[in-house]
Design an enzyme around this catalytic site. Structure first.
Site, PDB file in Angstrom:
ATOM      1  N   ASP A  95       0.820  -1.222   0.000  1.00  0.00           N
ATOM      2  CA  ASP A  95       0.000   0.000   0.000  1.00  0.00           C
ATOM      3  C   ASP A  95       0.853   1.271   0.000  1.00  0.00           C
ATOM      4  O   ASP A  95       0.368   2.343  -0.376  1.00  0.00           O
ATOM      5  CB  ASP A  95      -0.898   0.051   1.246  1.00  0.00           C
ATOM      6  CG  ASP A  95      -2.152  -0.802   1.097  1.00  0.00           C
ATOM      7  OD1 ASP A  95      -2.652  -0.939  -0.036  1.00  0.00           O
ATOM      8  OD2 ASP A  95      -2.632  -1.310   2.119  1.00  0.00           O
ATOM      9  N   HIS A 154      -3.825   6.550   9.131  1.00  0.00           N
ATOM     10  CA  HIS A 154      -3.362   5.178   9.408  1.00  0.00           C
ATOM     11  C   HIS A 154      -1.889   5.084   9.815  1.00  0.00           C
ATOM     12  O   HIS A 154      -1.482   4.042  10.351  1.00  0.00           O
ATOM     13  CB  HIS A 154      -3.549   4.268   8.187  1.00  0.00           C
ATOM     14  CG  HIS A 154      -4.970   4.091   7.762  1.00  0.00           C
ATOM     15  ND1 HIS A 154      -5.953   3.649   8.615  1.00  0.00           N
ATOM     16  CD2 HIS A 154      -5.587   4.305   6.554  1.00  0.00           C
ATOM     17  CE1 HIS A 154      -7.110   3.593   7.962  1.00  0.00           C
ATOM     18  NE2 HIS A 154      -6.912   3.991   6.708  1.00  0.00           N
ATOM     19  N   GLY A 175      -1.672   1.826   5.012  1.00  0.00           N
ATOM     20  CA  GLY A 175      -2.871   2.286   4.291  1.00  0.00           C
ATOM     21  C   GLY A 175      -2.715   3.626   3.588  1.00  0.00           C
ATOM     22  O   GLY A 175      -3.502   4.551   3.835  1.00  0.00           O
ATOM     23  N   ASP A 200     -13.963   9.470   7.712  1.00  0.00           N
ATOM     24  CA  ASP A 200     -13.483   8.579   6.640  1.00  0.00           C
ATOM     25  C   ASP A 200     -14.130   7.192   6.838  1.00  0.00           C
ATOM     26  O   ASP A 200     -14.373   6.770   7.966  1.00  0.00           O
ATOM     27  CB  ASP A 200     -11.960   8.475   6.783  1.00  0.00           C
ATOM     28  CG  ASP A 200     -11.254   7.814   5.618  1.00  0.00           C
ATOM     29  OD1 ASP A 200     -10.576   8.542   4.874  1.00  0.00           O
ATOM     30  OD2 ASP A 200     -11.363   6.574   5.484  1.00  0.00           O
ATOM     31  N   HIS A 246     -12.838   4.393   6.543  1.00  0.00           N
ATOM     32  CA  HIS A 246     -11.920   3.470   7.223  1.00  0.00           C
ATOM     33  C   HIS A 246     -11.747   3.898   8.686  1.00  0.00           C
ATOM     34  O   HIS A 246     -11.924   5.071   9.025  1.00  0.00           O
ATOM     35  CB  HIS A 246     -10.550   3.464   6.529  1.00  0.00           C
ATOM     36  CG  HIS A 246     -10.587   2.943   5.118  1.00  0.00           C
ATOM     37  ND1 HIS A 246     -10.699   3.772   4.021  1.00  0.00           N
ATOM     38  CD2 HIS A 246     -10.528   1.671   4.639  1.00  0.00           C
ATOM     39  CE1 HIS A 246     -10.706   3.031   2.915  1.00  0.00           C
ATOM     40  NE2 HIS A 246     -10.613   1.748   3.262  1.00  0.00           N
ATOM     41  N   ASP A 254     -14.357   8.763   1.210  1.00  0.00           N
ATOM     42  CA  ASP A 254     -14.508   7.434   0.611  1.00  0.00           C
ATOM     43  C   ASP A 254     -15.760   6.685   1.056  1.00  0.00           C
ATOM     44  O   ASP A 254     -15.997   5.557   0.623  1.00  0.00           O
ATOM     45  CB  ASP A 254     -13.240   6.572   0.812  1.00  0.00           C
ATOM     46  CG  ASP A 254     -12.682   6.668   2.216  1.00  0.00           C
ATOM     47  OD1 ASP A 254     -13.380   7.208   3.092  1.00  0.00           O
ATOM     48  OD2 ASP A 254     -11.546   6.211   2.441  1.00  0.00           O
ATOM     49  N   TYR A 271     -11.569   8.042  -3.346  1.00  0.00           N
ATOM     50  CA  TYR A 271     -10.929   7.421  -4.502  1.00  0.00           C
ATOM     51  C   TYR A 271     -11.710   7.617  -5.788  1.00  0.00           C
ATOM     52  O   TYR A 271     -11.261   7.215  -6.856  1.00  0.00           O
ATOM     53  CB  TYR A 271     -10.625   5.935  -4.189  1.00  0.00           C
ATOM     54  CG  TYR A 271      -9.815   5.906  -2.905  1.00  0.00           C
ATOM     55  CD1 TYR A 271      -8.466   6.185  -2.930  1.00  0.00           C
ATOM     56  CD2 TYR A 271     -10.444   5.754  -1.664  1.00  0.00           C
ATOM     57  CE1 TYR A 271      -7.740   6.275  -1.752  1.00  0.00           C
ATOM     58  CE2 TYR A 271      -9.732   5.838  -0.487  1.00  0.00           C
ATOM     59  CZ  TYR A 271      -8.370   6.105  -0.532  1.00  0.00           C
ATOM     60  OH  TYR A 271      -7.661   6.221   0.632  1.00  0.00           O
TER      61      TYR A 271
HETATM   62  O1  ZLV Z   1      -8.688   6.160   2.920  1.00  0.00           O
HETATM   63  O2  ZLV Z   1      -3.901  -2.166  -2.548  1.00  0.00           O
HETATM   64  O3  ZLV Z   1      -6.351  -3.911   2.277  1.00  0.00           O
HETATM   65  C1  ZLV Z   1      -7.001   7.233   4.235  1.00  0.00           C
HETATM   66  C2  ZLV Z   1      -7.688   5.920   3.869  1.00  0.00           C
HETATM   67  O4  ZLV Z   1      -8.349   5.497   5.044  1.00  0.00           O
HETATM   68  C3  ZLV Z   1      -5.246  -3.421   2.325  1.00  0.00           C
HETATM   69  N1  ZLV Z   1      -5.035  -2.123   2.114  1.00  0.00           N
HETATM   70  C4  ZLV Z   1      -4.014  -4.231   2.628  1.00  0.00           C
HETATM   71  C5  ZLV Z   1      -3.976  -4.974   3.901  1.00  0.00           C
HETATM   72  C6  ZLV Z   1      -3.637  -6.178   3.146  1.00  0.00           C
HETATM   73  N2  ZLV Z   1      -3.997  -5.474   1.926  1.00  0.00           N
HETATM   74  C7  ZLV Z   1      -3.244  -5.782   0.773  1.00  0.00           C
HETATM   75  C8  ZLV Z   1      -2.369  -4.766   0.202  1.00  0.00           C
HETATM   76  C9  ZLV Z   1      -2.888  -4.333  -1.095  1.00  0.00           C
HETATM   77  C10 ZLV Z   1      -1.991  -3.367  -1.746  1.00  0.00           C
HETATM   78  C11 ZLV Z   1      -2.646  -2.662  -2.898  1.00  0.00           C
HETATM   79  C12 ZLV Z   1      -4.752  -1.727  -3.504  1.00  0.00           C
HETATM   80  C13 ZLV Z   1      -4.385  -1.706  -4.838  1.00  0.00           C
HETATM   81  C14 ZLV Z   1      -5.278  -1.258  -5.795  1.00  0.00           C
HETATM   82  C15 ZLV Z   1      -6.520  -0.815  -5.398  1.00  0.00           C
HETATM   83  C16 ZLV Z   1      -6.902  -0.833  -4.073  1.00  0.00           C
HETATM   84  C17 ZLV Z   1      -6.014  -1.273  -3.121  1.00  0.00           C
HETATM   85  C18 ZLV Z   1      -6.427  -1.265  -1.729  1.00  0.00           C
HETATM   86  N3  ZLV Z   1      -5.662  -1.279  -0.638  1.00  0.00           N
HETATM   87  C19 ZLV Z   1      -7.723  -1.202  -1.290  1.00  0.00           C
HETATM   88  N4  ZLV Z   1      -7.740  -1.192   0.055  1.00  0.00           N
HETATM   89  C20 ZLV Z   1      -6.487  -1.221   0.431  1.00  0.00           C
HETATM   90  C21 ZLV Z   1      -6.088  -1.175   1.838  1.00  0.00           C
HETATM   91  C22 ZLV Z   1      -5.637   0.201   2.266  1.00  0.00           C
HETATM   92  C23 ZLV Z   1      -6.751   1.200   2.341  1.00  0.00           C
HETATM   93  C24 ZLV Z   1      -6.229   2.528   2.793  1.00  0.00           C
HETATM   94  C25 ZLV Z   1      -7.301   3.559   3.028  1.00  0.00           C
HETATM   95  C26 ZLV Z   1      -6.699   4.886   3.337  1.00  0.00           C
HETATM   96  C27 ZLV Z   1      -6.204   7.892   3.201  1.00  0.00           C
HETATM   97 ZN    ZN Z   2     -10.441   5.774   3.916  1.00  0.00          ZN
HETATM   98 CA    CA Z   3     -13.489   6.750  10.148  1.00  0.00          CA
END
Ligand code: ZLV
Ligand code: ZN
Ligand code: CA
Length: 332
Positions: A99, A141, A149, A176, A178, A265, A304
């Protein structure tokens, strides 16, 4: 300076800040889209707003929350060649990978980003402004020792630490979709900072924390609040719960200031959140927050579907400024 800013709402902006945020892999060019929409709605030429150029955070400011090891690593990676695929185990240990890939000039980005919220917090702490907006902050995060994240450094924690030297009690509200885990972890032992996060809580949804029985520890017991929500949550549920919980917290906690993370989001059509909130619903939450009439720092966060996130933050800016958005929609 202080006379010029008195009674004005500060909007934190610099070219550097937007340039750095535009390069974030999960949010490419989002910062420009947001700022262009806010500017082209003429919100920055209203008489009650002042645009403030932030300064970079110092290394000491970054280390006031993050560990020296983590910040020293970011510093050593500032000129990392991102075209090479040479990620080491050491990087992954600090959350750098997946991430949070190592980005160009990661240390410069970190000091610019944290500086934006530090500058915002200082305006509030010095009572130069009662309301400050930083749509480029809100990275909830990041942990003391690691990125997580999409968040490399936790500007929110560092801003709250500064504000807490001047305001006895602060409420942190996290809209948010999350869970605001990094901010919660930083203050879970404190009875002076109440953290309140609303978030989707369902199997496999990042970061998988923030259950309702997660209430803080030791002296901080009952000063951590979590409102887990079902997948697909809509305005009625979200706003009803928000109104009830926020009223109760405001009445009982006697806060002197607020910090609000306004991640977009949870909006309908967001590819990560997959919920059903609208501008109207989140706007009602912000209006309720504004009625408390406390010094407040409004921050960005997730979002997003970039045009929708820009619409949200332009709309929230208009609510904060108490001005209507023009019916002439900017080309941007
Ligand atoms: O919006 O990821 O689910 C604040 C905020 O709250 C995960 N990450 C991690 C935990 C294990 N996974 C796998 C890692 C994936 C890496 C790539 C993506 C790639 C393409 C599209 C979406 C994702 C993705 N990653 C979707 N959700 C995740 C989360 C992190 C979410 C962070 C939210 C940040 C700015
Ligand atoms: Zn978020
Ligand atoms: Ca929240």
């Amino acid at each position: 300076m202080s006379e010029i800013l008195k009674n004005k709402i500060a909007y934190i902006y610099s070219d550097d800040l937007v340039t750095h945020c535009d390069k974030l892999p999960a949010m490419k060019n989002r910062a420009s889209i947001v700022h262009d929409l806010v500017r082209n709605y003429n919100l920055l030429s209203q008489e009650n707003i002042v645009v403030v150029k932030p300064r970079d955070a110092t290394e000491d400011e970054l280390k006031s929350f993050h560990s020296s090891d983590y910040i020293d690593l970011l510093k050593s990676l500032n000129s990392f060649d991102t075209s090479l695929d040479n990620i080491e185990d050491n990087h992954l240990e600090f959350g750098l990978g997946y991430d949070n890939v190592i980005i160009e000039n990661v240390f410069d980005f970190a000091s610019c980003l944290v500086g934006s919220s530090v500058s915002a917090a200082r305006l509030l702490a010095a009572k130069k402004c009662k309301t400050v907006i930083n749509w480029f902050g809100g990275w909830h995060h990041a942990q003391r020792d690691s990125a997580a994240g999409f968040c490399y450094v936790n500007d929110i924690v560092i801003a709250i630490q500064i504000m807490s030297k001047f305001f006895d009690k602060i409420i942190y509200v996290d809209l948010d979709i999350h869970h605001g885990d990094g901010v919660q972890n930083a203050f879970e032992y404190s009875s002076k900072i109440l953290t309140l996060s609303f978030h989707k809580y369902s199997q496999g949804f990042f970061p998988n924390t923030g259950n309702i029985d997660d209430i803080g520890q030791s002296q901080g017991k009952y000063y951590t609040m979590n409102i887990p929500l079902k997948d697909g949550v809509c305005d009625k549920t979200y706003v009803d719960i928000f109104n009830e919980v926020f009223s109760m917290v405001i009445e009982n906690f006697k806060a002197e200031a607020l910090v609000v993370q306004c991640g977009g989001d949870g909006l309908i059509e967001d590819p990560l959140g997959q919920c059903n909130l609208t501008l109207k619903g989140l706007g009602e939450c912000i209006n309720k927050i504004l009625k408390s009439d406390l010094p407040t720092l409004f921050l960005g966060g997730g979002g997003y579907n970039f045009p929708n996130t820009a619409r949200l933050w332009a709309y929230l800016t208009s609510l904060i400024l108490k001005t209507d958005l023009s019916n002439d929609i900017p080309d941007t």
